[in-house]
Design an enzyme around this catalytic site. Structure first.
Site, mmCIF file in Angstrom:
data_model
loop_
_atom_site.group_PDB
_atom_site.id
_atom_site.type_symbol
_atom_site.label_atom_id
_atom_site.label_comp_id
_atom_site.label_asym_id
_atom_site.label_seq_id
_atom_site.Cartn_x
_atom_site.Cartn_y
_atom_site.Cartn_z
ATOM 1 N N CYS A 196 2.728 -4.690 6.708
ATOM 2 C CA CYS A 196 2.792 -4.566 5.285
ATOM 3 C C CYS A 196 3.930 -3.949 4.689
ATOM 4 O O CYS A 196 4.693 -3.713 5.408
ATOM 5 C CB CYS A 196 1.399 -3.617 4.922
ATOM 6 N N HIS B 57 0.938 -1.083 0.070
ATOM 7 C CA HIS B 57 0.100 -0.044 -0.048
ATOM 8 C C HIS B 57 0.790 1.107 -0.027
ATOM 9 O O HIS B 57 2.295 1.202 0.175
ATOM 10 C CB HIS B 57 -1.277 -0.039 1.148
#
Length: 163
Positions: free
Chosen positions: A139, A127
């Site tokens: 992430c 992201h």
């Protein structure tokens, strides 16, 4: 990158882009809530984006717009664990429609999804990074221009490894 590091590089061919990793570093034994990015080869399953802020990206995987009621279950005790859900949802979850822009473009990475193992970690995404590349919750995050560029080059997955 050494185990425990919270920044690294996404490498595609000869090109490299700085990226943020999990606040818990990178770990082979990823577990829910540890804040770590898993050491693994992670296929890119699909890309989600905020259509009110961005155009659909050019990429090699399916692309879908997200909406205010989209979420992701991160509750290992719930049958929807590590799956997209519609909000409101009774179990613990992340909201994908975020005001901070971090999920304006989200690559859903194939971690703990085939099959799902309770407690092994959820919602591992590629992201948008914070401007200072601050650590993520597990992430991999890139600056938006870099993320759009690597998606346009046919990215179908990433490998996270130490060294």
């Amino acid at each position: 990158m050494p185990d425990g590091q919270t920044t690294g590089h996404l490498i595609l061919g000869r090109d490299r882009w700085p990226c943020a990793l999990g606040k818990g570093g990178i770990r082979a034994d990823k577990a829910e809530g540890d804040g770590a990015t898993p050491i693994a080869t992670l296929p890119l399953r699909r890309v989600l984006y905020r259509a009110d802020r961005l155009h659909p990206p050019a990429c090699a995987v399916p692309v879908e717009p997200i909406a205010p009621r989209d979420g992701w279950c991160d509750d290992p005790g719930h049958p929807d664990y590590n799956r997209a859900v519609t909000l409101p949802h009774p179990a613990r979850h992340e909201e994908l429609w975020r005001p901070d822009g971090l999920y304006d473009m989200v690559g859903v990475l194939g971690w703990n999804d085939d099959p799902v193992v309770r407690g092994r970690g959820s919602a591992i995404f590629l992201h948008v990074a914070r401007p200072d590349l601050a650590p993520t919750e597990g992430c991999v995050a890139l600056a938006l221009p870099d993320l759009l560029f690597v998606l346009s080059k046919g990215l179908t997955g990433i490998e996270v490894r130490p060294g």
